[in-house]
Design a protein around this motif. Sequence first.
Motif, PDB file in Angstrom:
ATOM      1  N   LYS A 218      -8.548  15.742  17.355  1.00 54.85           N
ATOM      2  CA  LYS A 218      -7.129  15.417  17.205  1.00 54.85           C
ATOM      3  C   LYS A 218      -6.882  14.586  15.945  1.00 54.85           C
ATOM      4  CE  LYS A 218      -3.331  13.480  19.821  1.00 54.85           C
ATOM      5  NZ  LYS A 218      -2.903  12.860  21.050  1.00 54.85           N
ATOM      6  N   LEU A 219      -5.788  14.879  15.263  1.00 61.03           N
ATOM      7  CA  LEU A 219      -5.399  14.071  14.101  1.00 61.03           C
ATOM      8  C   LEU A 219      -5.012  12.690  14.580  1.00 61.03           C
ATOM      9  CD1 LEU A 219      -3.147  16.510  12.068  1.00 61.03           C
ATOM     10  CD2 LEU A 219      -5.389  15.672  11.431  1.00 61.03           C
ATOM     11  N   ARG A 220      -5.355  11.691  13.789  1.00 58.34           N
ATOM     12  CA  ARG A 220      -4.940  10.341  14.138  1.00 58.34           C
ATOM     13  C   ARG A 220      -4.353   9.676  12.904  1.00 58.34           C
ATOM     14  NH1 ARG A 220      -9.146   6.612  12.850  1.00 58.34           N
ATOM     15  NH2 ARG A 220     -10.948   7.732  12.105  1.00 58.34           N
ATOM     16  N   THR A 221      -3.333   8.888  13.124  1.00 57.40           N
ATOM     17  CA  THR A 221      -2.711   8.178  12.017  1.00 57.40           C
ATOM     18  C   THR A 221      -3.576   6.985  11.660  1.00 57.40           C
ATOM     19  OG1 THR A 221      -0.548   8.874  12.756  1.00 57.40           O
ATOM     20  CG2 THR A 221      -0.610   6.998  11.273  1.00 57.40           C
ATOM     21  N   LEU A 222      -3.870   6.847  10.398  1.00 57.34           N
ATOM     22  CA  LEU A 222      -4.704   5.734   9.951  1.00 57.34           C
ATOM     23  C   LEU A 222      -3.822   4.575   9.528  1.00 57.34           C
ATOM     24  CD1 LEU A 222      -7.385   7.550   7.796  1.00 57.34           C
ATOM     25  CD2 LEU A 222      -7.583   6.721  10.123  1.00 57.34           C
ATOM     26  N   GLY A 223      -3.819   3.541  10.302  1.00 61.63           N
ATOM     27  CA  GLY A 223      -3.219   2.296   9.876  1.00 61.63           C
ATOM     28  C   GLY A 223      -1.735   2.154  10.053  1.00 61.63           C
ATOM     29  N   LEU A 224      -0.958   3.099   9.632  1.00 62.42           N
ATOM     30  CA  LEU A 224       0.476   2.874   9.553  1.00 62.42           C
ATOM     31  C   LEU A 224       1.172   2.907  10.914  1.00 62.42           C
ATOM     32  CD1 LEU A 224       1.303   4.805   6.303  1.00 62.42           C
ATOM     33  CD2 LEU A 224       0.754   2.410   6.596  1.00 62.42           C
ATOM     34  N   ALA A 225       0.616   3.583  11.883  1.00 61.99           N
ATOM     35  CA  ALA A 225       1.287   3.684  13.181  1.00 61.99           C
ATOM     36  C   ALA A 225       1.462   2.313  13.824  1.00 61.99           C
ATOM     37  CB  ALA A 225       0.501   4.596  14.112  1.00 61.99           C
ATOM     38  N   LEU A 226       0.470   1.471  13.684  1.00 61.02           N
ATOM     39  CA  LEU A 226       0.546   0.159  14.306  1.00 61.02           C
ATOM     40  C   LEU A 226       1.387  -0.819  13.506  1.00 61.02           C
ATOM     41  CD1 LEU A 226      -3.171  -0.178  15.456  1.00 61.02           C
ATOM     42  CD2 LEU A 226      -1.185   0.505  16.809  1.00 61.02           C
ATOM     43  N   ALA A 227       1.790  -0.431  12.317  1.00 60.00           N
ATOM     44  CA  ALA A 227       2.540  -1.342  11.458  1.00 60.00           C
ATOM     45  C   ALA A 227       4.003  -0.931  11.334  1.00 60.00           C
ATOM     46  CB  ALA A 227       1.890  -1.386  10.075  1.00 60.00           C
ATOM     47  N   LEU A 228       4.486  -0.091  12.228  1.00 58.65           N
ATOM     48  CA  LEU A 228       5.877   0.356  12.154  1.00 58.65           C
ATOM     49  C   LEU A 228       6.813  -0.835  12.135  1.00 58.65           C
ATOM     50  CD1 LEU A 228       5.888   3.366  14.608  1.00 58.65           C
ATOM     51  CD2 LEU A 228       6.086   3.437  12.129  1.00 58.65           C
ATOM     52  N   GLY A 229       7.680  -0.865  11.144  1.00 63.69           N
ATOM     53  CA  GLY A 229       8.660  -1.928  11.031  1.00 63.69           C
ATOM     54  C   GLY A 229       8.103  -3.220  10.495  1.00 63.69           C
ATOM     55  N   ALA A 230       6.822  -3.293  10.269  1.00 61.45           N
ATOM     56  CA  ALA A 230       6.218  -4.536   9.779  1.00 61.45           C
ATOM     57  C   ALA A 230       6.472  -4.697   8.290  1.00 61.45           C
ATOM     58  CB  ALA A 230       4.720  -4.534  10.055  1.00 61.45           C
ATOM     59  N   ALA A 231       6.404  -5.911   7.841  1.00 63.85           N
ATOM     60  CA  ALA A 231       6.551  -6.177   6.417  1.00 63.85           C
ATOM     61  C   ALA A 231       5.270  -6.785   5.867  1.00 63.85           C
ATOM     62  CB  ALA A 231       7.729  -7.119   6.182  1.00 63.85           C
ATOM     63  N   ALA A 232       4.140  -6.382   6.460  1.00 66.03           N
ATOM     64  CA  ALA A 232       2.847  -6.916   6.027  1.00 66.03           C
ATOM     65  C   ALA A 232       2.533  -6.433   4.619  1.00 66.03           C
ATOM     66  CB  ALA A 232       1.757  -6.448   6.996  1.00 66.03           C
ATOM     67  N   THR A 233       2.053  -7.315   3.787  1.00 65.58           N
ATOM     68  CA  THR A 233       1.715  -6.951   2.420  1.00 65.58           C
ATOM     69  C   THR A 233       0.272  -6.504   2.348  1.00 65.58           C
ATOM     70  OG1 THR A 233       3.291  -8.547   1.582  1.00 65.58           O
ATOM     71  CG2 THR A 233       1.598  -7.800   0.043  1.00 65.58           C
ATOM     72  N   ALA A 234       0.047  -5.295   1.816  1.00 71.03           N
ATOM     73  CA  ALA A 234      -1.305  -4.757   1.730  1.00 71.03           C
ATOM     74  C   ALA A 234      -2.166  -5.593   0.794  1.00 71.03           C
ATOM     75  CB  ALA A 234      -1.251  -3.311   1.262  1.00 71.03           C
TER      76      ALA A 234
ATOM     77  N   LEU B  52      -7.432  -0.884   2.494  1.00 70.95           N
ATOM     78  CA  LEU B  52      -7.593  -1.994   1.567  1.00 70.95           C
ATOM     79  C   LEU B  52      -6.726  -1.721   0.355  1.00 70.95           C
ATOM     80  CD1 LEU B  52     -11.485  -2.450   1.636  1.00 70.95           C
ATOM     81  CD2 LEU B  52      -9.780  -3.883   2.758  1.00 70.95           C
ATOM     82  N   ALA B  53      -6.356  -2.762  -0.357  1.00 71.74           N
ATOM     83  CA  ALA B  53      -5.523  -2.602  -1.548  1.00 71.74           C
ATOM     84  C   ALA B  53      -6.182  -3.295  -2.730  1.00 71.74           C
ATOM     85  CB  ALA B  53      -4.131  -3.180  -1.313  1.00 71.74           C
ATOM     86  N   ARG B  54      -6.010  -2.692  -3.894  1.00 71.04           N
ATOM     87  CA  ARG B  54      -6.464  -3.282  -5.148  1.00 71.04           C
ATOM     88  C   ARG B  54      -5.271  -3.290  -6.085  1.00 71.04           C
ATOM     89  NH1 ARG B  54     -12.301  -2.750  -6.103  1.00 71.04           N
ATOM     90  NH2 ARG B  54     -11.807  -2.945  -8.300  1.00 71.04           N
ATOM     91  N   ASN B  55      -4.919  -4.460  -6.551  1.00 69.06           N
ATOM     92  CA  ASN B  55      -3.816  -4.601  -7.507  1.00 69.06           C
ATOM     93  C   ASN B  55      -2.503  -4.134  -6.891  1.00 69.06           C
ATOM     94  OD1 ASN B  55      -5.808  -5.392  -9.314  1.00 69.06           O
ATOM     95  ND2 ASN B  55      -6.086  -3.300 -10.038  1.00 69.06           N
ATOM     96  N   GLY B  56      -1.484  -4.128  -7.684  1.00 72.56           N
ATOM     97  CA  GLY B  56      -0.223  -3.525  -7.300  1.00 72.56           C
ATOM     98  C   GLY B  56       0.604  -4.327  -6.324  1.00 72.56           C
ATOM     99  N   THR B  57       1.709  -3.744  -5.969  1.00 71.65           N
ATOM    100  CA  THR B  57       2.649  -4.344  -5.040  1.00 71.65           C
ATOM    101  C   THR B  57       2.845  -3.364  -3.895  1.00 71.65           C
ATOM    102  OG1 THR B  57       4.412  -3.447  -6.405  1.00 71.65           O
ATOM    103  CG2 THR B  57       3.831  -5.754  -6.763  1.00 71.65           C
ATOM    104  N   LEU B  58       1.870  -3.285  -3.008  1.00 67.93           N
ATOM    105  CA  LEU B  58       1.899  -2.372  -1.878  1.00 67.93           C
ATOM    106  C   LEU B  58       2.261  -3.140  -0.621  1.00 67.93           C
ATOM    107  CD1 LEU B  58      -1.399  -0.608  -2.829  1.00 67.93           C
ATOM    108  CD2 LEU B  58       0.810   0.530  -2.743  1.00 67.93           C
ATOM    109  N   ALA B  59       3.106  -2.534   0.204  1.00 68.09           N
ATOM    110  CA  ALA B  59       3.511  -3.168   1.461  1.00 68.09           C
ATOM    111  C   ALA B  59       3.803  -2.085   2.479  1.00 68.09           C
ATOM    112  CB  ALA B  59       4.746  -4.035   1.237  1.00 68.09           C
ATOM    113  N   VAL B  60       3.836  -2.465   3.743  1.00 65.16           N
ATOM    114  CA  VAL B  60       4.249  -1.562   4.810  1.00 65.16           C
ATOM    115  C   VAL B  60       5.672  -1.940   5.182  1.00 65.16           C
ATOM    116  CG1 VAL B  60       3.817  -0.789   7.166  1.00 65.16           C
ATOM    117  CG2 VAL B  60       1.892  -1.288   5.636  1.00 65.16           C
ATOM    118  N   LYS B  61       6.563  -0.945   5.140  1.00 62.01           N
ATOM    119  CA  LYS B  61       7.966  -1.181   5.447  1.00 62.01           C
ATOM    120  C   LYS B  61       8.528   0.026   6.179  1.00 62.01           C
ATOM    121  CE  LYS B  61      12.388  -2.202   3.250  1.00 62.01           C
ATOM    122  NZ  LYS B  61      13.105  -2.340   1.991  1.00 62.01           N
ATOM    123  N   ASP B  62       9.130  -0.224   7.328  1.00 67.34           N
ATOM    124  CA  ASP B  62       9.731   0.837   8.130  1.00 67.34           C
ATOM    125  C   ASP B  62       8.770   1.997   8.362  1.00 67.34           C
ATOM    126  OD1 ASP B  62      12.141  -0.598   8.272  1.00 67.34           O
ATOM    127  OD2 ASP B  62      12.843   0.271   6.375  1.00 67.34           O
ATOM    128  N   GLY B  63       7.490   1.683   8.607  1.00 67.70           N
ATOM    129  CA  GLY B  63       6.507   2.702   8.933  1.00 67.70           C
ATOM    130  C   GLY B  63       5.954   3.465   7.755  1.00 67.70           C
TER     131      GLY B  63
END
Length: 191
Positions: A2-18, A27-38
């Motif tokens: 079965k396909l599984r969502t990696l990471g983003l499913a549990l962060a729906l609506g979160a504003a956590a900064t990667a 993991l994140a390297r450089n940049g301005t990455l964040a989770v927003k509205d899934g």
Amino acid sequence: MKLRTLGLALALGAAATAAAGTVQGWLARNGTLAVKDGALVTTGRIHGLAYTTRRFKNFTLRLEQRVMKPWDDLDELIQDQTGIMIFLNARPDQPYRTWSNYVEIEGKYHEISRISLPNATLDEEARQRVIKPVNQWQQMQIVVQGRSIKSYLNRALVSTAELPDDLPPGFVGVQSQGGPVEWRNIRIREE
């Protein structure tokens, strides 16, 4: 499997900064990455890269991507730089950002889903037929089986290539430079 969502499913609506560390399997390297509205989002103002914490060899990757820009000109003139990186850091003795150390599937609007390998084929007619306008979600699917790699855009096969025989497993990532991009519904299935 079965396909599984990696990471983003549990962060729906979160504003956590990667950039602050791991975001549910990424993991994140450089940049301005964040989770927003899934969705994993970036401003594109700084080159950014987010990648899985696990390595993959034979897999199917599915995701949706959109270039978020106010745009009132021809779509093919939009300036953005983004891509899907596979086999990232497959050879750990080499730096992350060297050409020989990842395979890129173009994410920039006017080349989206093109595999960036010298032996790649591209069906530009199919790509043009299925591409959606700027600011709309594009469905991307990348299938790697053995040496074969296939790239689909909105369910149409648009690019194929052969991988080197000796390519070990690598991370899967998304990168941005030069413009805001969003990714959502990132799913991976090991084959």
